[in-house]
Design an enzyme around this catalytic site. Structure first.
Site, PDB file in Angstrom:
ATOM      1  N   TYR A  86       3.823 -11.151  -6.741  1.00 43.52           N
ATOM      2  CA  TYR A  86       3.442 -11.552  -5.379  1.00 43.52           C
ATOM      3  C   TYR A  86       2.333 -12.612  -5.405  1.00 43.52           C
ATOM      4  CZ  TYR A  86       2.167 -10.555  -0.432  1.00 43.52           C
ATOM      5  OH  TYR A  86       1.896 -10.624   0.923  1.00 43.52           O
TER       6      TYR A  86
ATOM      7  N   GLY B 288       6.171  -7.174  10.990  1.00 45.43           N
ATOM      8  CA  GLY B 288       4.867  -6.973  11.642  1.00 45.43           C
ATOM      9  C   GLY B 288       4.191  -8.262  12.062  1.00 45.43           C
TER      10      GLY B 288
ATOM     11  N   ASP C 266       5.328  -4.041  -5.838  1.00 45.75           N
ATOM     12  CA  ASP C 266       4.105  -3.854  -6.614  1.00 45.75           C
ATOM     13  C   ASP C 266       4.324  -2.950  -7.829  1.00 45.75           C
ATOM     14  OD1 ASP C 266       3.001  -5.295  -4.557  1.00 45.75           O
ATOM     15  OD2 ASP C 266       1.658  -3.715  -3.851  1.00 45.75           O
TER      16      ASP C 266
ATOM     17  N   PRO D 146      -3.339 -14.550   5.213  1.00 45.17           N
ATOM     18  CA  PRO D 146      -3.854 -13.329   5.839  1.00 45.17           C
ATOM     19  C   PRO D 146      -4.426 -12.381   4.785  1.00 45.17           C
ATOM     20  CG  PRO D 146      -1.563 -13.740   6.485  1.00 45.17           C
ATOM     21  CD  PRO D 146      -1.872 -14.636   5.317  1.00 45.17           C
ATOM     22  N   GLY D 147      -5.413 -11.635   5.192  1.00 43.14           N
ATOM     23  CA  GLY D 147      -5.873 -10.527   4.374  1.00 43.14           C
ATOM     24  C   GLY D 147      -5.007  -9.315   4.655  1.00 43.14           C
ATOM     25  N   TYR D 148      -5.590  -8.135   4.561  1.00 47.61           N
ATOM     26  CA  TYR D 148      -4.827  -6.900   4.780  1.00 47.61           C
ATOM     27  C   TYR D 148      -4.689  -6.657   6.286  1.00 47.61           C
ATOM     28  CZ  TYR D 148      -4.648  -5.829  -0.157  1.00 47.61           C
ATOM     29  OH  TYR D 148      -4.360  -5.872  -1.503  1.00 47.61           O
TER      30      TYR D 148
HETATM   31  N1  CAA Z   1      -8.684  -2.447 -10.851  1.00 51.88           N
HETATM   32  C1  CAA Z   1      -8.763  -1.927 -12.104  1.00 51.88           C
HETATM   33  N2  CAA Z   1      -8.054  -0.868 -12.497  1.00 51.88           N
HETATM   34  C2  CAA Z   1      -7.262  -0.284 -11.589  1.00 51.88           C
HETATM   35  C3  CAA Z   1      -7.132  -0.781 -10.274  1.00 51.88           C
HETATM   36  C4  CAA Z   1      -7.896  -1.914  -9.932  1.00 51.88           C
HETATM   37  N3  CAA Z   1      -7.848  -2.446  -8.679  1.00 51.88           N
HETATM   38  N4  CAA Z   1      -6.249  -0.024  -9.622  1.00 51.88           N
HETATM   39  C5  CAA Z   1      -5.826   0.926 -10.479  1.00 51.88           C
HETATM   40  N5  CAA Z   1      -6.438   0.771 -11.674  1.00 51.88           N
HETATM   41  C6  CAA Z   1      -6.253   1.591 -12.882  1.00 51.88           C
HETATM   42  C7  CAA Z   1      -6.214   3.062 -12.543  1.00 51.88           C
HETATM   43  O1  CAA Z   1      -7.526   3.588 -12.485  1.00 51.88           O
HETATM   44  C8  CAA Z   1      -5.395   3.627 -13.670  1.00 51.88           C
HETATM   45  O2  CAA Z   1      -6.197   3.709 -14.800  1.00 51.88           O
HETATM   46  P1  CAA Z   1      -5.963   4.884 -15.885  1.00 51.88           P
HETATM   47  O3  CAA Z   1      -4.555   4.703 -16.390  1.00 51.88           O
HETATM   48  O4  CAA Z   1      -7.011   4.619 -16.900  1.00 51.88           O
HETATM   49  O5  CAA Z   1      -6.154   6.150 -15.120  1.00 51.88           O
HETATM   50  C9  CAA Z   1      -4.366   2.529 -13.949  1.00 51.88           C
HETATM   51  O6  CAA Z   1      -4.963   1.314 -13.444  1.00 51.88           O
HETATM   52  C10 CAA Z   1      -3.053   2.769 -13.236  1.00 51.88           C
HETATM   53  O7  CAA Z   1      -3.307   2.804 -11.816  1.00 51.88           O
HETATM   54  P2  CAA Z   1      -2.319   3.492 -10.809  1.00 51.88           P
HETATM   55  O8  CAA Z   1      -2.288   4.985 -11.055  1.00 51.88           O
HETATM   56  O9  CAA Z   1      -2.647   3.051  -9.427  1.00 51.88           O
HETATM   57  O10 CAA Z   1      -0.920   2.890 -11.276  1.00 51.88           O
HETATM   58  P3  CAA Z   1       0.436   3.071 -10.582  1.00 51.88           P
HETATM   59  O11 CAA Z   1       1.456   2.556 -11.527  1.00 51.88           O
HETATM   60  O12 CAA Z   1       0.604   4.441 -10.017  1.00 51.88           O
HETATM   61  O13 CAA Z   1       0.307   2.102  -9.298  1.00 51.88           O
HETATM   62  C11 CAA Z   1       0.135   0.089  -8.069  1.00 51.88           C
HETATM   63  C12 CAA Z   1       0.146   0.723  -9.462  1.00 51.88           C
HETATM   64  C13 CAA Z   1       1.447   0.424  -7.338  1.00 51.88           C
HETATM   65  C14 CAA Z   1       0.047  -1.400  -8.262  1.00 51.88           C
HETATM   66  C15 CAA Z   1      -1.062   0.656  -7.286  1.00 51.88           C
HETATM   67  O14 CAA Z   1      -2.226   0.438  -8.024  1.00 51.88           O
HETATM   68  C16 CAA Z   1      -1.219  -0.026  -5.930  1.00 51.88           C
HETATM   69  O15 CAA Z   1      -0.521   0.279  -4.979  1.00 51.88           O
HETATM   70  N6  CAA Z   1      -2.180  -0.950  -5.834  1.00 51.88           N
HETATM   71  C17 CAA Z   1      -2.406  -1.714  -4.589  1.00 51.88           C
HETATM   72  C18 CAA Z   1      -1.657  -2.981  -4.646  1.00 51.88           C
HETATM   73  C19 CAA Z   1      -1.895  -3.741  -3.372  1.00 51.88           C
HETATM   74  O16 CAA Z   1      -3.014  -3.891  -2.890  1.00 51.88           O
HETATM   75  N7  CAA Z   1      -0.803  -4.258  -2.809  1.00 51.88           N
HETATM   76  C20 CAA Z   1      -0.903  -4.973  -1.579  1.00 51.88           C
HETATM   77  C21 CAA Z   1       0.321  -4.672  -0.765  1.00 51.88           C
HETATM   78  S1  CAA Z   1       0.181  -5.299   0.880  1.00 51.88           S
HETATM   79  C22 CAA Z   1       0.296  -6.962   0.682  1.00 51.88           C
HETATM   80  O17 CAA Z   1       0.588  -7.463  -0.358  1.00 51.88           O
HETATM   81  C23 CAA Z   1       0.040  -7.775   1.910  1.00 51.88           C
HETATM   82  C24 CAA Z   1      -0.960  -8.812   1.616  1.00 51.88           C
HETATM   83  O18 CAA Z   1      -0.614  -9.985   1.497  1.00 51.88           O
HETATM   84  C25 CAA Z   1      -2.394  -8.445   1.536  1.00 51.88           C
END
Ligand code: CAA
Length: 245
Positions: free
Chosen positions: A152, A17, A93, A182-184
């Site tokens: 990451y 991308g 992730d 970069p951000g998102y």
């Molecule tokens: N802060 C605090 N707590 C959080 C949280 C956060 N940001 N996100 C989730 N939690 C908590 C949830 O509420 C949950 O709590 P409980 O167990 O008490 O219910 C617990 O953490 C588990 O959360 P998930 O159900 O989301 O856990 P999962 O194992 O299903 O998923 C994950 C984990 C895959 C990391 C998912 O949280 C996710 O996709 N997060 C986003 C990660 C992200 O932003 N990645 C960026 C990718 S793009 C990129 O990287 C490009 C770039 O440079 C910007």
């Protein structure tokens, strides 16, 4: 008007991308584009859609040996690399409790080892010629941390440490080294984040939307230009205001 005529730009992961937008912009400024690929069919299909003619090189940038082979291939073609854009990167992730050693190693290898592996092939030649650009594509998450991305965030923060140290070493030789964070951005990588999580992230971006790959490519093209010759060791944020420091 930025003129990169006669320059050779190597963009790792140029078929993705952000990489694709960077290749396009650098080509529009006149640079000859070289990009690495791991999936040949995808790369050939991508190249066929471009308005410029990229040179495609098979290379796993996580492998030093592959990067040596890439340098030898470019030398054999008489193509000295003037601009390196370390853009290739992956995510695996998972919360720290669930992350596996394999997921750690894959991300460190593709996102951080690659910066050394690729730059090491070309920077000495840049210093000998007295002109060069190294641009490392990191992430807002390397600056602020991100839930579920210990691997990451470590790699992306590490990239900027590399930027600052190398910038010092080559500053007197006409070579600049910078990080773009970069951000998102609206790419497959970000669209792979679960929709409800993604919506929560977008709500935290003051500009109110995901970024466009072009908005990163424009910055990279500027950093490649002579006008950016006094910018080195910098970490330039393009994140819609999500993180300010
Ligand atoms: N802060 C605090 N707590 C959080 C949280 C956060 N940001 N996100 C989730 N939690 C908590 C949830 O509420 C949950 O709590 P409980 O167990 O008490 O219910 C617990 O953490 C588990 O959360 P998930 O159900 O989301 O856990 P999962 O194992 O299903 O998923 C994950 C984990 C895959 C990391 C998912 O949280 C996710 O996709 N997060 C986003 C990660 C992200 O932003 N990645 C960026 C990718 S793009 C990129 O990287 C490009 C770039 O440079 C910007």
């Amino acid at each position: 008007m930025i003129d990169l005529t006669g320059k050779v730009a190597l963009v790792t992961g140029g078929t993705g991308g952000i990489g694709s937008a960077i290749c396009k912009r650098l080509a529009e400024a006149g640079a000859r584009i070289v990009t690495t690929y791991r999936n040949r069919d995808k790369a050939v299909a991508w190249a066929a859609e471009q308005e410029f003619e990229p040179l495609l090189i098979a290379c796993d940038v996580g492998s030093y040996e592959d990067c040596v082979r890439m340098r030898e291939e470019l030398e054999a073609k008489g193509l000295p690399v003037d601009i390196v854009v370390n853009n290739a990167g992956i995510t695996r992730d998972a919360t720290f409790k669930k992350i596996t050693p394999e997921h750690w190693r894959q991300v460190i290898s593709s996102d951080l080892d690659s910066v050394f592996n690729v730059s090491h092939q070309f920077v000495t030649q840049m210093t000998e010629r007295g002109w060069g650009r190294v641009i490392n594509i990191a992430s807002v998450n390397g600056q602020k941390g991100c839930f579920g991305q210990t691997n990451y965030c470590a790699a992306k923060a590490g990239m900027h440490g590399f930027t600052m140290a190398l910038a010092l070493e080559v500053a007197r030789k006409g070579v600049t080294v910078n990080t773009v964070s970069p951000g998102y951005i609206a790419t497959d990588m970000v669209m792979a984040v679960r929709e409800e999580v993604r919506e929560q992230i977008i709500a935290q971006i003051p500009v109110g939307r995901l970024g466009r790959p072009d908005e990163i490519a424009g910055l990279v093209t500027f950093l490649s230009s002579d006008d950016a010759g006094f910018i080195t060791g910098a970490n330039l944020a393009a994140n819609g205001g999500q993180h300010m420091h």
